[in-house]
Design a protein around this motif. Structure first.
Motif, PDB file in Angstrom:
ATOM      1  N   PRO A 100      -6.701 -22.241  54.372  1.00  0.00           N
ATOM      2  CA  PRO A 100      -8.064 -22.187  54.909  1.00  0.00           C
ATOM      3  C   PRO A 100      -8.617 -20.782  54.660  1.00  0.00           C
ATOM      4  N   GLY A 101      -9.878 -20.713  54.336  1.00  0.00           N
ATOM      5  CA  GLY A 101     -10.481 -19.408  54.113  1.00  0.00           C
ATOM      6  C   GLY A 101     -10.567 -19.022  52.646  1.00  0.00           C
ATOM      7  N   THR A 102      -9.957 -19.794  51.783  1.00  0.00           N
ATOM      8  CA  THR A 102     -10.015 -19.455  50.363  1.00  0.00           C
ATOM      9  C   THR A 102     -11.267 -20.031  49.699  1.00  0.00           C
ATOM     10  N   GLY A 103     -11.995 -20.851  50.426  1.00  0.00           N
ATOM     11  CA  GLY A 103     -13.225 -21.421  49.873  1.00  0.00           C
ATOM     12  C   GLY A 103     -12.979 -22.627  48.987  1.00  0.00           C
ATOM     13  N   ALA A 113       1.034 -24.997  59.951  1.00  0.00           N
ATOM     14  CA  ALA A 113       0.097 -25.875  59.261  1.00  0.00           C
ATOM     15  C   ALA A 113       0.896 -26.979  58.626  1.00  0.00           C
ATOM     16  N   THR A 161      -9.789 -28.882  58.115  1.00  0.00           N
ATOM     17  CA  THR A 161     -10.798 -27.841  58.221  1.00  0.00           C
ATOM     18  C   THR A 161     -11.864 -27.994  57.138  1.00  0.00           C
ATOM     19  N   GLU A 163     -13.105 -20.292  58.828  1.00  0.00           N
ATOM     20  CA  GLU A 163     -12.467 -21.556  58.471  1.00  0.00           C
ATOM     21  C   GLU A 163     -11.130 -21.704  59.174  1.00  0.00           C
ATOM     22  N   VAL A 164     -10.459 -20.571  59.378  1.00  0.00           N
ATOM     23  CA  VAL A 164      -9.201 -20.634  60.107  1.00  0.00           C
ATOM     24  C   VAL A 164      -9.462 -21.075  61.542  1.00  0.00           C
ATOM     25  N   ALA A 176     -16.022 -29.286  60.424  1.00  0.00           N
ATOM     26  CA  ALA A 176     -16.760 -28.047  60.641  1.00  0.00           C
ATOM     27  C   ALA A 176     -18.230 -28.288  60.312  1.00  0.00           C
ATOM     28  N   LYS A 181     -13.688 -16.281  45.449  1.00  0.00           N
ATOM     29  CA  LYS A 181     -14.312 -15.145  46.153  1.00  0.00           C
ATOM     30  C   LYS A 181     -14.119 -13.863  45.337  1.00  0.00           C
ATOM     31  N   ALA A 231     -11.516 -23.127  62.520  1.00  0.00           N
ATOM     32  CA  ALA A 231     -11.764 -24.563  62.567  1.00  0.00           C
ATOM     33  C   ALA A 231     -10.482 -25.370  62.684  1.00  0.00           C
ATOM     34  N   VAL A 288      -4.774 -28.637  52.569  1.00  0.00           N
ATOM     35  CA  VAL A 288      -4.517 -27.273  53.009  1.00  0.00           C
ATOM     36  C   VAL A 288      -3.135 -26.893  52.484  1.00  0.00           C
ATOM     37  N   GLY A 289      -3.062 -25.747  51.849  1.00  0.00           N
ATOM     38  CA  GLY A 289      -1.892 -25.446  51.033  1.00  0.00           C
ATOM     39  C   GLY A 289      -0.719 -24.838  51.756  1.00  0.00           C
ATOM     40  N   ALA A 290      -0.181 -25.520  52.693  1.00  0.00           N
ATOM     41  CA  ALA A 290       1.003 -25.007  53.384  1.00  0.00           C
ATOM     42  C   ALA A 290       1.739 -26.192  53.937  1.00  0.00           C
ATOM     43  N   ARG A 339      11.186 -25.673  51.707  1.00  0.00           N
ATOM     44  CA  ARG A 339      10.712 -26.565  50.659  1.00  0.00           C
ATOM     45  C   ARG A 339      11.905 -27.292  50.042  1.00  0.00           C
TER      46      ARG A 339
END
Lengths: 342, 342
Positions: free
Chosen positions: A55-58, B154, A90, B179-180, A97, A198, B182, A152-154, B122
């Motif tokens: 989240p937050g990477t756009g 997450a 998110t 975004e976090v 959101a 970004k 959210a 979401v990448g995790a 992983r």
């Protein structure tokens, strides 16, 4: 509920029929299973593209830009019909959101060639990747040429979902902190294309350097990920392409669209790469084999549940709860016993 | 390998025997399964505490502070033996990052009452929460009173792991971006205690306001999470405590230790809360029932795999790969057929 499967309507692109079918498929109703079986033979054409990142990477804005690019290809290619599956809670696509300033989302909403669907990411116990695969199959059969899957990448579930995709895009952004940087070695191994979004923010040069060295590391340890699924440990061997795919790093500013054309081109390059040496088919085969295994596990458990003597199960569970038998041993005992000894 | 189970050595607190046993358990060897069965009756005493949060929230440092607090209780309580399980690959406990300035980690390393173990997050396909549960059982049987389980907050696997815990701590930090923020509504629903770490950073007042309103929302929609596992949809009903547990928000600065005493007290309060009305026992029961189900699924599939005719399986898989039969239908067909018709 008397809703029945209208496969023809789905294939004809009727949006309400499509939305209803997806709901039935997600809810695993009988109608949903029937629809999936009926639609499956018409699927297999779509290009599944995973877009993952913290989240937050756009990445939602980037996903919107990509959808736009596939609708209006910068290179003059044929426009594609685009499905968007948002797994990230998110994501603005998920409605989680309120991001009114994201004009691009509204642009997409009015386009008949785009279908947006969000999926619940929590609660689908172990079944999220199966549900995502099923919904992607429906969109595929409905004629969506490109399916953008935003996660979401995790976490393990993302890795599972990403294994669905033909092309995996990992989105990063500058200045998310040093600890975030540390996660990259792991996630980079699944990247076919790396995006530094970004790119107008401070720290982009430093982030780019960090990502390039992480990419080199990941490349050295990269599993043979043309065959997804069970063979991730395997390194690239001599029967693979001697060079293979080296994930490009593309800088974007999703809010302005800068870099989208380059990203689009990188996706097309990757698609071309996959089309050689049966890589596309191998990916599809690995995905379907994994889906089969998932459904086998589910069906075996459901079938076993129907056959078990409730009293017997209760007794074994009681032995587990009183710490007499470890769950693993109890499971072995339960499946070994004849299910109807009386 | 001729390594055998030395349950007595593990129970006597011999660290090398413990480390070896955990490796065997993680690797699912025969010796590991035997050790788990032998140790299981001695487990069930430990307080399992999940600590989850995004990378960058400082939860590893907070985990270290908590470990220290349990070793040297600020309230004069009896010191506890502490096991730390790091699931987060970015955790300094995992050795994934070089964070030499984290003096606290070195303090912990020299303490015989602390045992630190990192787990690969992983690749353990769907089995990470089972593996974590198994290792926690070993530590529990080895006499560790408190087990701190650190996960990156997450994704579905974290939710699974968190369900192991008696007490779940969600760690947040200011200024991780809108975004976090959210994502919080989702993760807050699993929080027994909410920590706002890095409380010396700018934006802490704004973050606190956001978290307090998110907490209120989460509280309104909070599932009846005293019984973890299958009943998360269920809302608090009249047979639950009329008031229930309201997650406190605690501000900390983990790098200095500020707020650790309050957090320690909140954990003790939650432990007290769980000890009423059989909540502790209910949590344990739900966890063990979920473990039993997991192992049943695994065992059923393994047993089925041993019994299937490879030719038959190959044929069905081929029908799937050529899009004749959807994997879900194929699975039903495969398990319905008699396994040895020849």
């Amino acid at each position: 509920m008397t809703w029945t499967v209208d496969v023809d309507a789905v294939r004809a692109g009727e949006r309400i029929a499509l939305a209803r079918t997806i709901s039935q498929v997600e809810d695993q109703t009988t109608a949903g299973r029937q629809a999936l079986s009926a639609l499956f033979p018409f699927s297999g054409q779509a290009h599944l593209i995973g877009i993952t990142g913290s989240p937050g990477t756009g990445k939602s804005t980037l996903t919107a830009q990509l959808a736009h690019a596939f609708r209006h290809p910068p290179t003059g290619d044929t426009p594609r019909r685009v499905g968007i599956l948002a797994i990230d809670p998110t994501s603005p696509f998920s409605g989680g959101a309120v991001l009114g300033d994201r004009v691009r989302m509204r642009d997409l909403a009015g386009d008949a060639g785009i279908f947006i669907r969000s999926m619940a990411s929590r609660g689908a116990l172990g079944g999220l990747s199966a549900a995502t695969a099923a919904v992607a199959t429906v969109l595929d059969a409905a004629g969506y040429d490109v399916i953008l899957i935003e996660t979401v990448g995790a976490g393990q579930d993302d890795v599972e979902i990403v294994r669905l995709a033909h092309t995996t895009i990992v989105v990063e952004a500058p200045d998310l902190g040093d600890e975030v940087q540390a996660i990259k070695a792991g996630i980079l191994e699944i990247a076919d294309i790396l995006v530094l979004n970004k790119a107008d923010l401070a720290g982009v040069a430093r982030a780019e350097r960090a990502l390039r060295s992480a990419l080199e590391l990941a490349d050295a340890g990269r599993p043979f990920n043309e065959v997804a699924g069970h063979h991730r440990e395997q390194k690239i061997t001599s029967n693979a392409s001697p060079i293979g795919w080296r994930p490009p790093l593309i800088k974007t500013i999703a809010t302005t669209g800068q870099g989208t054309a380059e990203l689009y081109q990188a996706i097309m390059d990757h698609r071309q790469y996959l089309s050689d040496e049966n890589r596309w088919e191998s990916k599809n085969a690995a995905r379907l084999a994994a889906e089969l295994e998932h459904h086998l596990r589910e069906s075996l458990f459901a079938s076993w549940q129907r056959g078990i003597d409730p009293q017997e199960y209760k007794q074994v569970l009681s032995d587990v709860l009183t710490h007499k038998i470890h769950p693993q041993q109890a499971a072995l005992d339960l499946i070994k016993q004849p299910k109807s000894s009386k």
